[in-house]
Design an enzyme around this catalytic site. Structure first.
Site, PDB file in Angstrom:
ATOM      1  CB  CYS A 112      -0.951   0.005   1.197  1.00 37.02           C
ATOM      2  SG  CYS A 112      -2.021  -1.446   1.241  1.00 37.02           S
ATOM      3  CG  HIS A 254      -2.991   3.282   2.668  1.00 36.56           C
ATOM      4  ND1 HIS A 254      -3.360   3.033   1.364  1.00 36.56           N
ATOM      5  CD2 HIS A 254      -3.237   2.137   3.356  1.00 36.56           C
ATOM      6  CE1 HIS A 254      -3.798   1.794   1.275  1.00 36.56           C
ATOM      7  NE2 HIS A 254      -3.740   1.224   2.464  1.00 36.56           N
ATOM      8  CG  ASN A 284      -6.536  -0.809   1.582  1.00 32.80           C
ATOM      9  OD1 ASN A 284      -5.891  -0.261   0.694  1.00 32.80           O
ATOM     10  ND2 ASN A 284      -5.982  -1.477   2.572  1.00 32.80           N
TER      11      ASN A 284
HETATM   12  N1  COA Z   1     -18.094  -7.807  10.767  1.00 32.53           N
HETATM   13  C1  COA Z   1     -18.622  -7.913  11.980  1.00 32.53           C
HETATM   14  N2  COA Z   1     -17.897  -8.151  13.091  1.00 32.53           N
HETATM   15  C2  COA Z   1     -16.568  -8.257  12.937  1.00 32.53           C
HETATM   16  C3  COA Z   1     -15.941  -8.157  11.680  1.00 32.53           C
HETATM   17  C4  COA Z   1     -16.761  -7.925  10.562  1.00 32.53           C
HETATM   18  N3  COA Z   1     -16.266  -7.799   9.312  1.00 32.53           N
HETATM   19  N4  COA Z   1     -14.611  -8.307  11.845  1.00 32.53           N
HETATM   20  C5  COA Z   1     -14.407  -8.495  13.153  1.00 32.53           C
HETATM   21  N5  COA Z   1     -15.588  -8.478  13.807  1.00 32.53           N
HETATM   22  C6  COA Z   1     -15.810  -8.628  15.233  1.00 32.53           C
HETATM   23  C7  COA Z   1     -14.762  -9.496  15.885  1.00 32.53           C
HETATM   24  O1  COA Z   1     -15.147 -10.840  15.878  1.00 32.53           O
HETATM   25  C8  COA Z   1     -14.703  -8.919  17.266  1.00 32.53           C
HETATM   26  O2  COA Z   1     -15.772  -9.413  18.030  1.00 32.53           O
HETATM   27  P1  COA Z   1     -15.584  -9.721  19.593  1.00 32.53           P
HETATM   28  O3  COA Z   1     -15.244  -8.400  20.222  1.00 32.53           O
HETATM   29  O4  COA Z   1     -16.898 -10.281  19.982  1.00 32.53           O
HETATM   30  O5  COA Z   1     -14.436 -10.712  19.662  1.00 32.53           O
HETATM   31  C9  COA Z   1     -14.938  -7.433  17.059  1.00 32.53           C
HETATM   32  O6  COA Z   1     -15.659  -7.324  15.831  1.00 32.53           O
HETATM   33  C10 COA Z   1     -13.674  -6.621  16.971  1.00 32.53           C
HETATM   34  O7  COA Z   1     -12.754  -7.295  16.099  1.00 32.53           O
HETATM   35  P2  COA Z   1     -11.400  -6.683  15.675  1.00 32.53           P
HETATM   36  O8  COA Z   1     -10.641  -7.614  14.782  1.00 32.53           O
HETATM   37  O9  COA Z   1     -10.730  -6.169  16.916  1.00 32.53           O
HETATM   38  O10 COA Z   1     -11.925  -5.473  14.772  1.00 32.53           O
HETATM   39  P3  COA Z   1     -11.221  -4.129  14.454  1.00 32.53           P
HETATM   40  O11 COA Z   1     -11.940  -3.011  15.072  1.00 32.53           O
HETATM   41  O12 COA Z   1      -9.725  -4.203  14.646  1.00 32.53           O
HETATM   42  O13 COA Z   1     -11.506  -4.027  12.897  1.00 32.53           O
HETATM   43  C11 COA Z   1     -10.305  -4.213  10.855  1.00 32.53           C
HETATM   44  C12 COA Z   1     -10.967  -4.969  12.000  1.00 32.53           C
HETATM   45  C13 COA Z   1      -9.716  -5.213   9.890  1.00 32.53           C
HETATM   46  C14 COA Z   1     -11.368  -3.388  10.162  1.00 32.53           C
HETATM   47  C15 COA Z   1      -9.218  -3.285  11.440  1.00 32.53           C
HETATM   48  O14 COA Z   1      -8.387  -4.003  12.290  1.00 32.53           O
HETATM   49  C16 COA Z   1      -8.368  -2.583  10.411  1.00 32.53           C
HETATM   50  O15 COA Z   1      -8.833  -1.712   9.678  1.00 32.53           O
HETATM   51  N6  COA Z   1      -7.078  -2.893  10.388  1.00 32.53           N
HETATM   52  C17 COA Z   1      -6.120  -2.190   9.529  1.00 32.53           C
HETATM   53  C18 COA Z   1      -6.186  -2.660   8.118  1.00 32.53           C
HETATM   54  C19 COA Z   1      -5.179  -1.923   7.282  1.00 32.53           C
HETATM   55  O16 COA Z   1      -4.762  -0.831   7.581  1.00 32.53           O
HETATM   56  N7  COA Z   1      -4.773  -2.507   6.184  1.00 32.53           N
HETATM   57  C20 COA Z   1      -3.851  -1.815   5.283  1.00 32.53           C
HETATM   58  C21 COA Z   1      -2.505  -2.331   5.294  1.00 32.53           C
HETATM   59  S1  COA Z   1      -2.434  -3.969   4.653  1.00 32.53           S
END
Ligand code: COA
Length: 338
Positions: A112, A254, A284
Site C-alpha cells: 500500500c 493511505h 482500500n
Molecule cells: N463484521 C462484523 N464483526 C466483525 C468483523 C466484521 N467484518 N470483523 C471483526 N468483527 C468482530 C470481531 O469478531 C470482534 O468481536 P468480539 O469483540 O466479539 O471478539 C470485534 O468485531 C472486533 O474485532 P477486531 O478484529 O478487533 O476489529 P477491528 O476493530 O480491529 O476491525 C479491521 C478490523 C480489519 C477493520 C481493522 O483491524 C483494520 O482496519 N485494520 C487495519 C487494516 C489496514 O490498515 N490494512 C492496510 C494495510 S495492509
C-alpha cells in the site's frame, strides 16, 4: 532555484462493478453498520472476470498523460503487489499499450506504500538528471485474492488504479515535490502476506494450501503499526522540511480505515476537516489508494493551486512513506469507470 520533480498530471479509474456492504454481508458474517462504523467504508469496486492489473493501470496512465498534456515520458514505474503475472513485469506491457514501446518500465513492490515509493524513485531520477518526465502508476486488484471466509480482508479491499506524471522543474513552482520520508520493517512481514507463488513457497515442493493463495492480514496489529508509522513518518518529514501542522492544508493518507486517518491527523495536530477521505466510496485500493484520493479531491476542485499537501502511506512489508508537495494548477478528470 534547484532542480526538482513537479506534479504535471494526474488520473485514476475504478472498475465498473460496485460492491456495497450489503452485498458483502450476503456471503460473510458482517453487516453494513459494522463495516461503516469500524472502517468508514460504504462500497468498493471489483473487477469483472478476465480483467488484470495492467488493464486498470493503462487507463489510469492514459488519463494522467492527458492531464499533463503529453503523450510520452522517459520512464514508467508501476507500483503493484498484484501484477498480471510473477514474471515478466507488467510495466513494459502498460508502456507499450500507452504507445511508448521502447521506454523503460519496471514494477515496484511496496504494497500500500507503493505509490509514494514510486514518487520517490521518479523524483530521484528527475533530480539526478536521468529523466525529464516519469509516469508513476499505482494499481492493484485484491478482490481476486480475498479469502471468502476472512471477515478482516473481504470488507476492506477494492480494486483500482491511479497515476501521476512528474516532470523536471524547480522547487519554488506549484506542484514541486519538496521532501520525502520512507521506511520499512521486515521483522513484521507476516502481518500482511500472500504466500503463494514466491520462491520460498515454491522451493518447499509441498502441495499448495488453498489459504496460501489469499491475502492474510492481522488487522488489529496492522492498525496499530499503521497509526505509529504514518504519524511518525509525517512528523519526520515535516521536521526535515520545516513545516508545522499549520502549514498542512490537506493530509492525504493511505485509505484503509477512517479511524486510522483520523487518529494520525489528531497526532499530527491537523484538523480532521483537512483530511481527504475517499475510502467510503472505494475501500482500500492498496497502491492505487493515494492517487485515487488525490484525483477525486482535485476533480471536485477541493485542492487549490499553491496549497500544501502531505501524503502518507503504510502497508505490508512493513513499508511506509510520506511525500510533501505544493498543489499545481492542473486539470484533472473524475475517476468514473471507462
Ligand atoms: N463484521 C462484523 N464483526 C466483525 C468483523 C466484521 N467484518 N470483523 C471483526 N468483527 C468482530 C470481531 O469478531 C470482534 O468481536 P468480539 O469483540 O466479539 O471478539 C470485534 O468485531 C472486533 O474485532 P477486531 O478484529 O478487533 O476489529 P477491528 O476493530 O480491529 O476491525 C479491521 C478490523 C480489519 C477493520 C481493522 O483491524 C483494520 O482496519 N485494520 C487495519 C487494516 C489496514 O490498515 N490494512 C492496510 C494495510 S495492509
Amino acid at each position: 532555484m534547484s532542480r526538482s520533480a513537479v506534479l504535471a498530471g494526474l488520473g485514476a479509474m475504478v472498475p465498473e462493478r460496485v460492491v456495497d456492504n450489503d452485498e458483502i454481508a450476503r456471503t460473510i458474517d458482517t453487516d453494513d453498520a459494522w463495516i461503516r462504523t469500524r472502517t468508514g467504508i460504504s462500497r468498493r469496486h471489483w473487477v469483472a472476470p478476465g480483467t488484470a492489473t495492467g488493464d486498470l493501470a493503462t487507463v489510469a496512465g492514459r488519463r494522467a498523460l492527458e492531464s499533463a498534456g503529453v503523450d510520452s515520458v522517459d520512464l514508467v514505474i508501476l507500483a503493484t503487489s498484484t501484477p498480471n503475472q510473477p514474471m515478466p513485469a507488467t510495466a513494459p506491457e502498460v508502456a507499450t499499450r500507452l504507445g511508448m514501446a521502447g521506454v523503460p518500465g519496471y514494477d515496484l513492490s511496496a504494497a500500500c506504500a507503493g505509490f509514494v515509493y514510486g514518487l520517490h524513485a521518479a523524483a530521484g531520477s528527475i533530480v539526478a538528471g536521468l529523466s525529464e518526465r516519469v509516469l508513476v502508476i499505482g494499481a492493484d486488484i485484491w478482490s481476486t485474492r480475498l479469502d471468502p471466509a476472512d471477515r478482516a480482508t473481504a470488507i476492506i479491499f477494492g480494486d483500482g488504479a491511479g497515476a501521476a506524471v512528474l516532470r523536471a522543474g524547480t522547487a519554488d513552482e506549484p506542484g514541486a515535490l519538496v521532501g520525502f520520508d520512507l521506511g520499512s520493517d521486515g521483522a513484521n512481514r507476516d502481518l500482511a502476506v500472500l504466500p503463494a507463488g514466491g520462491s520460498r513457497q515454491r522451493s518447499r515442493r509441498e502441495p499448495l494450501r488453498e489459504e496460501d493463495n489469499y491475502l492474510a492480514m492481522r488487522g488489529k496489529e496492522i492498525f496499530t503499526h499503521a497509526v505509529d508509522r504514518m504519524a511518525g513518518s509525517s512528523e519526520a518529514l515535516m521536521d526535515s522540511i520545516g513545516w508545522s501542522s499549520e502549514d498542512v492544508d490537506w493530509f492525504v493518507g493511505h485509505q484503509a480505515n477512517v479511524r486510522i486517518l483520523h487518529t494520525v491527523a489528531d497526532v499530527m495536530n491537523v484538523p480532521r476537516e483537512q483530511v481527504v477521505v475517499h475510502l467510503d466510496k472505494v475501500g482500500n485500493t492498496s497502491a492505487a489508494s493515494i492517487p485515487l484520493a488525490l484525483t477525486d479531491a482535485a476533480a471536485e476542485g477541493r485542492l487549490a493551486p499553491g496549497q500544501r499537501v502531505l501524503l502518507t502511506a503504510f502497508g505490508g512489508g512493513l513499508s511506509w512513506g510520506s511525500a510533501a508537495l505544493s498543489w499545481p494548477d492542473i486539470k484533472v478528470a473524475g475517476i468514473e469507470s471507462p
